[in-house]
Design an enzyme around this catalytic site. Structure first.
Site, short mmCIF file in Angstrom:
data_model
loop_
_atom_site.label_atom_id
_atom_site.label_comp_id
_atom_site.label_asym_id
_atom_site.label_seq_id
_atom_site.Cartn_x
_atom_site.Cartn_y
_atom_site.Cartn_z
N THR A 1 55.22 44.30 59.66
CA THR A 1 55.30 44.42 61.12
C THR A 1 56.37 45.44 61.47
O THR A 1 57.48 45.40 60.92
CB THR A 1 55.63 43.05 61.74
OG1 THR A 1 54.61 42.14 61.34
CG2 THR A 1 55.69 43.11 63.26
N CYS B 1 81.99 58.43 47.13
CA CYS B 1 81.16 58.59 48.32
C CYS B 1 80.71 57.24 48.83
O CYS B 1 80.29 57.11 49.95
CB CYS B 1 80.01 59.53 48.05
SG CYS B 1 78.41 58.81 48.01
#
Ligand code: PLP
Length: 401
Positions: free
Chosen positions: A239, A329
């Protein structure tokens, strides 16, 4: 609500634009229908999803039915790579990618490699560019896909995707680009680019987290990686995240309208940072290409004080300034040298010592000046400590010898 943080980590994520939040609100409170339902609530949701599809398509000069909504940029790249090559197995399949891709592409390639797909990973130049000649030389008769990012998330360097795509197409090979960093910041005209698939993520362009999209050129065939009720033309069952998709559409429309003006502002702020941080006054230098870079994205190396990157980041944080350590990072790999910098030829010590300052839509010249003042103070304070600790290490090494 704006907090007091000076947020300079817009490459990690962006704050949601208020206009986006406003557009999403009715779909969080009131319009709750499932877009697959036939009654009014469902039809309202469907209309909103299709409007957003058009808005995202317009950002890329693409057609609405070339946009597949996903739950992230990562999922879009997984769908592109896995959905393309998995049906080809067990035949000989070769993919060309680069050594500086985001893990979304890097780890997907590694997973395919485990299944017998051959992978060539192109190196980068010292300023982070992939050479088109390297791509041309890497192509083989079994190459089915080239995947090279449009803009690098650590150093900000822009890749010559027009040329790379042309090289792939002239050999009859499909071209995918991870444009998660470039989307909404650079014009991406898919009418003129030789790109068959392109990944985007809403949260990098002032939209909500948890929504992405794959552009899939008409006639490019993929198999789904998520199976279920057949949403998104059977390519991404589940959905739809209606509010998220509405936000993505709104963010894409704003980005399209404001890109030119925003770029001028961000380049001016970025140049101010580069001028101050990389002119020799401080032990900092620019990493990445001087001009071919994401607007507002500055990655700096810390010469002789590589070990202080995390210290600097935390001191800045203590003063309410958020930047990222280029080496770490993500908080999952705190002390690892950056793979991107290693691929650009940095040694492991230098590849640990960088900071990423990624400016965005809501940053101001005043914030840049505050940052520069504080950064200079912290570096001057840390530098003697750093050189003393390096001296001590050198002495210890000498004594060992
Ligand atoms: N690709 C690049 C170049 C990125 O910078 C990022 C996020 O940092 C991603 C992919 C992942 O996007 P998402 O967070 O939507 O999965």
């Amino acid at each position: 609500m704006k907090d007091a943080t000076i947020y300079f980590d817009n490459a990690a994520t962006t704050p949601m634009d208020r206009r986006v939040a406003r557009a999403m609100r009715p779909f969080l409170d009131g319009i709750y229908g499932n877009p697959s339902s036939l009654y009014r609530q469902g039809r309202l949701a469907r209309q909103a999803v299709e409007k957003a599809r058009g808005q995202v398509a317009a950002l890329l000069q693409a057609a609405s039915d070339e946009i597949i909504f996903t739950a992230s940029g990562t999922e879009a790249s997984n769908l592109a790579l896995t959905g393309l090559v998995e049906p080809m197995a067990p035949g000989p399949v070769h993919i060309v990618t680069s050594r500086i891709e985001h893990p979304a592409v890097m780890a997907t390639c590694a997973a395919q490699e485990q299944r017998g797909v051959s992978i060539t990973r192109l190196p980068a130049s010292p300023d982070g560019l992939i050479y088109p000649a390297d791509l041309a030389a890497a192509l083989r008769p079994t190459t089915k896909l080239v995947s090279i990012m449009a803009a690098n998330n650590i150093v900000g360097t822009l890749q010559p995707i027009a040329e790379l795509g042309r090289i792939a197409h002239s050999a009859g090979v499909l071209f995918h680009t991870d444009a998660v960093q470039a989307g909404g910041k650079l014009p991406l005209d898919l009418k003129s680019l030789s790109v068959d698939m392109l990944s985007l993520s809403a949260h990098k362009l002032y939209g909500p987290k948890g929504v992405g999209a794959l552009y899939l050129r008409k006639g490019t065939n993929l198999l789904p990686i998520i199976h279920g009720g057949g949403q998104e033309r059977g390519l991404r069952s589940a959905t739809e995240n209606v509010a998220g998709i509405v936000g993505f559409g709104c963010a894409a429309e704003i980005a399209r309208a404001s890109m030119a003006e925003e770029t001028v502002k961000l380049v001016a702020l970025q140049d101010r940072l580069i001028e101050c941080l990389c002119s020799g006054q401080l032990p900092t230098y620019l990493i990445g290409h001087r001009y071919k870079r994401l607007p507002g994205h500055v990655c700096i190396g810390l010469a002789g004080m590589e070990g202080e990157a995390m210290h600097l980041l935390l001191e800045l944080d203590a003063h309410g300034i958020a930047v990222s350590s280029g080496s770490a990072c993500s908080s999952h790999h705190v002390d690892a040298p950056s793979e991107t910098l290693l691929a650009m030829g940095f040694d492991p010590v230098r590849a640990r010592g960088s900071l990423r300052i990624a400016l965005g839509r809501f940053n101001t010249a005043d914030e840049v000046e505050k940052f520069l003042e504080l950064f200079t103070k912290i570096v001057r304070k840390l530098r003697p400590i750093s050189s003393r600790s390096q001296e001590t290490t050198k002495c210890r090494e000498k004594r060992k010898k």
